[in-house]
Design a protein around this motif. Structure first.
Motif, PDB file in Angstrom:
ATOM      1  N   VAL A 101      47.911  80.402 -82.682  1.00  0.00           N
ATOM      2  CA  VAL A 101      47.278  80.804 -81.426  1.00  0.00           C
ATOM      3  C   VAL A 101      47.692  82.226 -81.043  1.00  0.00           C
ATOM      4  O   VAL A 101      46.854  83.041 -80.633  1.00  0.00           O
ATOM      5  N   ILE A 141      46.082  84.915 -83.381  1.00  0.00           N
ATOM      6  CA  ILE A 141      44.647  85.118 -83.144  1.00  0.00           C
ATOM      7  C   ILE A 141      44.394  85.849 -81.828  1.00  0.00           C
ATOM      8  O   ILE A 141      43.464  86.662 -81.727  1.00  0.00           O
ATOM      9  N   ASN A 142      45.243  85.601 -80.830  1.00  0.00           N
ATOM     10  CA  ASN A 142      44.952  86.079 -79.471  1.00  0.00           C
ATOM     11  C   ASN A 142      45.782  87.285 -79.026  1.00  0.00           C
ATOM     12  O   ASN A 142      45.588  87.773 -77.907  1.00  0.00           O
ATOM     13  N   GLN A 190      45.719  90.360 -79.624  1.00  0.00           N
ATOM     14  CA  GLN A 190      44.968  91.564 -79.277  1.00  0.00           C
ATOM     15  C   GLN A 190      44.472  91.537 -77.837  1.00  0.00           C
ATOM     16  O   GLN A 190      44.195  92.580 -77.243  1.00  0.00           O
ATOM     17  N   GLN A 191      44.348  90.331 -77.266  1.00  0.00           N
ATOM     18  CA  GLN A 191      43.888  90.215 -75.886  1.00  0.00           C
ATOM     19  C   GLN A 191      44.977  90.552 -74.872  1.00  0.00           C
ATOM     20  O   GLN A 191      44.690  90.737 -73.691  1.00  0.00           O
ATOM     21  N   LYS A 206      53.169  92.356 -75.216  1.00  0.00           N
ATOM     22  CA  LYS A 206      53.225  92.253 -76.671  1.00  0.00           C
ATOM     23  C   LYS A 206      54.644  92.149 -77.220  1.00  0.00           C
ATOM     24  O   LYS A 206      54.867  91.542 -78.282  1.00  0.00           O
ATOM     25  N   LYS A 250      46.807  80.262 -72.593  1.00  0.00           N
ATOM     26  CA  LYS A 250      45.647  81.148 -72.783  1.00  0.00           C
ATOM     27  C   LYS A 250      45.141  81.676 -71.454  1.00  0.00           C
ATOM     28  O   LYS A 250      44.637  82.791 -71.359  1.00  0.00           O
ATOM     29  N   ARG A 251      45.321  80.853 -70.414  1.00  0.00           N
ATOM     30  CA  ARG A 251      44.862  81.267 -69.082  1.00  0.00           C
ATOM     31  C   ARG A 251      45.888  82.146 -68.365  1.00  0.00           C
ATOM     32  O   ARG A 251      45.540  83.145 -67.752  1.00  0.00           O
ATOM     33  N   LEU A 291      50.427  84.653 -72.717  1.00  0.00           N
ATOM     34  CA  LEU A 291      50.861  84.205 -74.035  1.00  0.00           C
ATOM     35  C   LEU A 291      52.285  84.640 -74.363  1.00  0.00           C
ATOM     36  O   LEU A 291      52.836  84.203 -75.357  1.00  0.00           O
TER      37      LEU A 291
END
Length: 301
Positions: free
Chosen positions: A12, A15-16, A18-19, A29, A277-278, A281
């Motif tokens: 997870v 994949i995420n 970059q958001q 990050k 996700k909301r 992360l």
């Protein structure tokens, strides 16, 4: 089972990531990169270390553009994270790699402390940073600054999380025998503020109590009045508060350590991923923090 859970967390995050726009330690990050360093060591898979190395180089180039007083996203937190990675053996770096960060955070004063208490995630940046750096001289200077700050009228408006991070700084300073006499005096004054907050029912959160519980565990032969503060508080529910506990366990490593016990993470994981996700992360209330917590729990066994 933990291996499968950690693999899902890693997938997870990979994949995420970059958001995630901020670069910082707790909400950015850097926290995710720290997870992947731990995960690379846990799985002995160098691909995840290479992935983190790329992000670390990118974040290091951005150091100068972050305000020092914003621990969650700014310079003090990023410096804390780099020092953590060096001490954990994930990075090799010269002794002076954080010299500019030391200088910027070292210049923080009472006016900066006053700005911090207005932040969404209020933490005593200067104290936490130099405790991590183990810079005894500046820790001592910060104790005297804190003494003056506590005498200002604004100190009565300090959020409980900020108050807890100050108590952690003071107690860790005492254990390091840095300005211990003044620290104990400040601790007495801090107790009065803690008691006032709890008595006044200031709508404290579970995280507030988690941090206070950890702080009290740091007090040698904890004084009865400190123990009494928590006497009416039931144990924190690990199932409900694993994101809070993961954050506390990471950023405040001294004192009581929490473990997973019989928590059914496999059952909780879908909801944890949805919430992360909301809400984020990274380490604060996020999936990276939970992943680091699970790995550290496995390493302690």
């Amino acid at each position: 089972m933990d291996k499968e859970i950690l693999q899902q967390i890693a997938n997870v995050l990979y994949i995420n990531v970059q958001q995630v726009k901020p670069y910082g330690l707790l909400q950015g990050k850097l926290g995710i990169a720290i997870f992947f360093y731990h995960y690379a060591r846990y799985t002995e898979d160098e691909r995840y270390e290479t992935f983190s190395d790329e992000y670390i180089r990118f974040i290091f180039d951005k150091l100068g553009s972050n305000a020092p007083e914003k621990f969650a996203e700014g310079l003090s937190g990023i410096g804390w994270g780099f020092d953590y990675l060096i001490k954990e053996g994930f990075l090799n770096a010269d002794d002076n790699v954080l010299e500019e960060v030391d200088m910027a955070v070292g210049q923080m004063n009472i006016s900066d402390f006053q700005k911090e208490i207005e932040l969404t995630l209020p933490l005593f940046s200067k104290g936490l940073y130099f405790i991590q750096r183990d810079n005894r001289d500046i820790i001592g200077e910060t104790v005297f600054q804190l003494d003056k700050f506590m005498q200002t009228h604004l100190f009565s408006h300090v959020p409980f999380m900020y108050l807890n991070s100050i108590i952690y700084f003071i107690l860790t300073s005492i254990k390091k025998n840095i300005e211990a006499h003044l620290c104990k005096t400040l601790l007495d004054r801090l107790f009065a503020v803690v008691k006032q907050n709890i008595t006044a029912d200031m709508h404290l959160t579970d995280m507030d109590y988690l941090l206070l519980e950890k702080n009290i565990s740091l007090i040698d032969d904890a004084l009865p009045e400190w123990r009494h503060v928590l006497s009416d508080r039931t144990d924190i529910n690990l199932h409900k508060n694993i994101r809070d506990i993961s954050f506390v366990d990471f950023l405040f490593p001294q004192g009581r350590q929490y473990d997973l016990g019989n928590v059914d993470l496999w059952r909780l994981l879908p909801e944890i991923i949805r919430q992360s996700k909301r809400d984020g992360l990274s380490i604060y209330n996020g999936l990276a923090g939970i992943g680091i917590f699970i790995i550290n729990n496995n390493m302690r066994k």
